[in-house]
Design a protein around this motif. Structure first.
Motif, PDB file in Angstrom:
ATOM      1  N   VAL A   1      29.170  48.298  47.677  1.00 17.69           N
ATOM      2  CA  VAL A   1      27.870  47.689  47.942  1.00 17.69           C
ATOM      3  C   VAL A   1      26.799  48.774  47.993  1.00 17.69           C
ATOM      4  N   GLY A   2      25.546  48.335  48.076  1.00 19.54           N
ATOM      5  CA  GLY A   2      24.451  49.295  48.059  1.00 19.54           C
ATOM      6  C   GLY A   2      24.380  50.172  49.282  1.00 19.54           C
ATOM      7  N   HIS A   3      24.710  49.601  50.463  1.00 18.59           N
ATOM      8  CA  HIS A   3      24.553  50.341  51.707  1.00 18.59           C
ATOM      9  C   HIS A   3      25.704  50.035  52.661  1.00 18.59           C
ATOM     10  N   VAL A   4      26.270  51.073  53.242  1.00 18.33           N
ATOM     11  CA  VAL A   4      27.276  50.943  54.294  1.00 18.33           C
ATOM     12  C   VAL A   4      26.718  51.635  55.529  1.00 18.33           C
ATOM     13  N   VAL A   5      26.694  50.908  56.641  1.00 17.23           N
ATOM     14  CA  VAL A   5      26.165  51.454  57.895  1.00 17.23           C
ATOM     15  C   VAL A   5      27.287  51.462  58.923  1.00 17.23           C
ATOM     16  N   ILE A   6      27.498  52.603  59.549  1.00 21.76           N
ATOM     17  CA  ILE A   6      28.529  52.729  60.580  1.00 21.76           C
ATOM     18  C   ILE A   6      27.938  52.370  61.932  1.00 21.76           C
TER      19      ILE A   6
ATOM     20  N   SER B   1      35.430  50.739  62.165  1.00 19.48           N
ATOM     21  CA  SER B   1      36.719  51.422  62.047  1.00 19.48           C
ATOM     22  C   SER B   1      36.748  52.274  60.785  1.00 19.48           C
ATOM     23  N   HIS B   2      37.542  53.341  60.826  1.00 25.33           N
ATOM     24  CA  HIS B   2      37.628  54.219  59.653  1.00 25.33           C
ATOM     25  C   HIS B   2      38.183  53.479  58.439  1.00 25.33           C
ATOM     26  N   SER B   3      39.205  52.658  58.659  1.00 27.22           N
ATOM     27  CA  SER B   3      39.752  51.900  57.527  1.00 27.22           C
ATOM     28  C   SER B   3      38.742  50.879  57.022  1.00 27.22           C
ATOM     29  N   GLY B   4      37.948  50.310  57.941  1.00 28.61           N
ATOM     30  CA  GLY B   4      36.922  49.355  57.541  1.00 28.61           C
ATOM     31  C   GLY B   4      35.795  50.008  56.770  1.00 28.61           C
ATOM     32  N   VAL B   5      35.376  51.191  57.208  1.00 26.18           N
ATOM     33  CA  VAL B   5      34.334  51.917  56.475  1.00 26.18           C
ATOM     34  C   VAL B   5      34.820  52.238  55.064  1.00 26.18           C
TER      35      VAL B   5
ATOM     36  N   ASN C   1      28.663  52.903  65.621  1.00 25.11           N
ATOM     37  CA  ASN C   1      29.503  53.750  66.476  1.00 25.11           C
ATOM     38  C   ASN C   1      29.495  53.177  67.895  1.00 25.11           C
ATOM     39  N   SER C   2      30.441  52.323  68.161  1.00 26.41           N
ATOM     40  CA  SER C   2      30.523  51.651  69.460  1.00 26.41           C
ATOM     41  C   SER C   2      31.447  52.368  70.430  1.00 26.41           C
ATOM     42  N   THR C   3      32.132  53.420  69.959  1.00 30.01           N
ATOM     43  CA  THR C   3      33.143  54.084  70.797  1.00 30.01           C
ATOM     44  C   THR C   3      32.970  55.599  70.843  1.00 30.01           C
ATOM     45  N   ASN C   4      31.804  56.075  70.452  1.00 26.35           N
ATOM     46  CA  ASN C   4      31.544  57.521  70.421  1.00 26.35           C
ATOM     47  C   ASN C   4      32.604  58.251  69.601  1.00 26.35           C
ATOM     48  N   SER C   5      32.893  57.703  68.441  1.00 26.14           N
ATOM     49  CA  SER C   5      33.931  58.248  67.569  1.00 26.14           C
ATOM     50  C   SER C   5      33.364  59.300  66.625  1.00 26.14           C
ATOM     51  N   ASP C   6      34.255  60.010  65.978  1.00 26.53           N
ATOM     52  CA  ASP C   6      33.900  61.054  65.019  1.00 26.53           C
ATOM     53  C   ASP C   6      33.972  60.484  63.606  1.00 26.53           C
ATOM     54  N   TYR C   7      32.832  60.452  62.930  1.00 25.41           N
ATOM     55  CA  TYR C   7      32.788  59.946  61.556  1.00 25.41           C
ATOM     56  C   TYR C   7      32.408  61.059  60.580  1.00 25.41           C
ATOM     57  N   ALA C   8      32.834  62.268  60.891  1.00 25.46           N
ATOM     58  CA  ALA C   8      32.469  63.419  60.057  1.00 25.46           C
ATOM     59  C   ALA C   8      32.978  63.283  58.626  1.00 25.46           C
ATOM     60  N   ASP C   9      33.981  62.442  58.415  1.00 29.12           N
ATOM     61  CA  ASP C   9      34.529  62.254  57.068  1.00 29.12           C
ATOM     62  C   ASP C   9      33.585  61.473  56.166  1.00 29.12           C
ATOM     63  N   PHE C  10      32.568  60.843  56.753  1.00 29.07           N
ATOM     64  CA  PHE C  10      31.677  59.978  55.973  1.00 29.07           C
ATOM     65  C   PHE C  10      30.237  60.484  56.041  1.00 29.07           C
ATOM     66  N   ASP C  11      29.560  60.486  54.906  1.00 28.98           N
ATOM     67  CA  ASP C  11      28.139  60.823  54.848  1.00 28.98           C
ATOM     68  C   ASP C  11      27.350  59.516  54.772  1.00 28.98           C
TER      69      ASP C  11
ATOM     70  N   ARG D   1      44.609  54.675  65.325  1.00 31.57           N
ATOM     71  CA  ARG D   1      43.501  54.602  64.378  1.00 31.57           C
ATOM     72  C   ARG D   1      44.002  54.307  62.976  1.00 31.57           C
ATOM     73  N   ASP D   2      45.095  54.954  62.594  1.00 35.32           N
ATOM     74  CA  ASP D   2      45.598  54.816  61.233  1.00 35.32           C
ATOM     75  C   ASP D   2      46.351  53.506  61.003  1.00 35.32           C
ATOM     76  N   TYR D   3      47.105  53.050  62.004  1.00 34.94           N
ATOM     77  CA  TYR D   3      48.009  51.923  61.806  1.00 34.94           C
ATOM     78  C   TYR D   3      47.449  50.579  62.270  1.00 34.94           C
ATOM     79  N   ILE D   4      46.485  50.608  63.188  1.00 36.27           N
ATOM     80  CA  ILE D   4      46.066  49.361  63.836  1.00 36.27           C
ATOM     81  C   ILE D   4      44.618  48.991  63.534  1.00 36.27           C
ATOM     82  N   HIS D   5      43.692  49.892  63.851  1.00 32.26           N
ATOM     83  CA  HIS D   5      42.278  49.528  63.863  1.00 32.26           C
ATOM     84  C   HIS D   5      41.771  49.166  62.475  1.00 32.26           C
ATOM     85  N   GLY D   6      41.273  47.935  62.361  1.00 32.25           N
ATOM     86  CA  GLY D   6      40.691  47.462  61.105  1.00 32.25           C
ATOM     87  C   GLY D   6      41.676  46.888  60.116  1.00 32.25           C
ATOM     88  N   ARG D   7      42.965  47.068  60.353  1.00 27.68           N
ATOM     89  CA  ARG D   7      43.978  46.578  59.409  1.00 27.68           C
ATOM     90  C   ARG D   7      44.353  45.128  59.718  1.00 27.68           C
ATOM     91  N   ASN D   8      44.953  44.469  58.729  1.00 26.74           N
ATOM     92  CA  ASN D   8      45.400  43.110  59.011  1.00 26.74           C
ATOM     93  C   ASN D   8      46.769  43.127  59.684  1.00 26.74           C
TER      94      ASN D   8
END
Length: 218
Positions: A184-189, A172-176, A191-201, A42-49
């Motif tokens: 931007v005005g609105h960010v919408v997550i 992805s967490h890095s993408g969010v 959830n395609s993988t039943n992930s935990d996004y508790a870090d984001f409101d 999650r930290d090193y791969i997903h969403g990163r270049n």
């Protein structure tokens, strides 16, 4: 200038391909004798270049030529995995894209994928029916990867819209975090993988029909 537009991340957002990504990454990493925990993935791969990921994984700097070589090795595995399955856009995505097109809402893709995968997606999903080619922003090696906002900033600039009325969809967490950094005005997550996004409101959807289209009123 129109007040805002809609920007989609692609992998895991418009195209729910996480299973294919995981399988191809596992095969690639095993071939290079690299073993990661789920948190490290999650930290090193997903969403990163690609360059950021490779330098973390192999613990050394990479030249542009090496980035292309090593990345393409993995992406061949990924595309082959995709072709083993029926490839479809995410639930509700086509209806939303049709709505945006019918209402002349500017829209773009901002993806950490490289050109070879973007060309593959354009062909497989007929993306140019919805997106102008210049509005498909990808990792061309000239911008910082997520969580930096550069890809989203470039998409906003190419659309010629303001940020305050714009919406970004990410998974992805890095993408969010990159979307939040874009301010931007609105960010919408998505959830395609039943992930935990508790870090984001932030609003979370599991189907694009769940998106409140009233946010698009400019």
């Amino acid at each position: 200038m129109r007040k805002g537009g809609v920007i989609f991340d692609f992998n895991g957002t418009l195209f729910w391909d996480s299973e294919y990504q995981e399988k191809s990454w596992d095969e690639y990493l095993a071939a290079h004798h690299i073993f990661l925990t789920e948190q490290q993935k999650r930290d090193y791969i997903h969403g990163r270049n690609g360059k950021d990921t490779l330098e973390i994984l192999f613990k050394r700097p990479f030249s542009d030529e090496e980035v292309h070589q090593y990345s393409e090795e993995k992406e061949v595995l990924y595309r082959n995995e995709c072709l083993k399955h029926k490839m479809e856009l995410a639930p509700g995505a086509l209806d939303l894209l049709d709505y945006l097109r019918a209402n002349d809402v500017p829209m773009a893709i901002a993806t950490a994928s490289g050109k070879s995968n973007v060309d593959f997606f354009i062909d497989q999903f007929n993306l140019l029916d919805y997106f102008a080619e210049e509005h498909i922003v990808y990792n061309d090696g000239t911008v910082k990867g997520k969580p930096h906002p550069d890809l989203f900033d470039r998409a906003v600039e190419r659309l010629g819209v303001g940020k305050t009325g714009s919406v970004i969809f990410e998974d992805s967490h890095s993408g969010v975090q990159a979307a939040l950094n874009c301010q931007v005005g609105h960010v919408v997550i998505v959830n395609s993988t039943n992930s935990d996004y508790a870090d984001f409101d932030l609003p979370i959807i599991t189907h694009f029909d769940g998106f409140d289209r009233r946010l698009l009123k400019n």
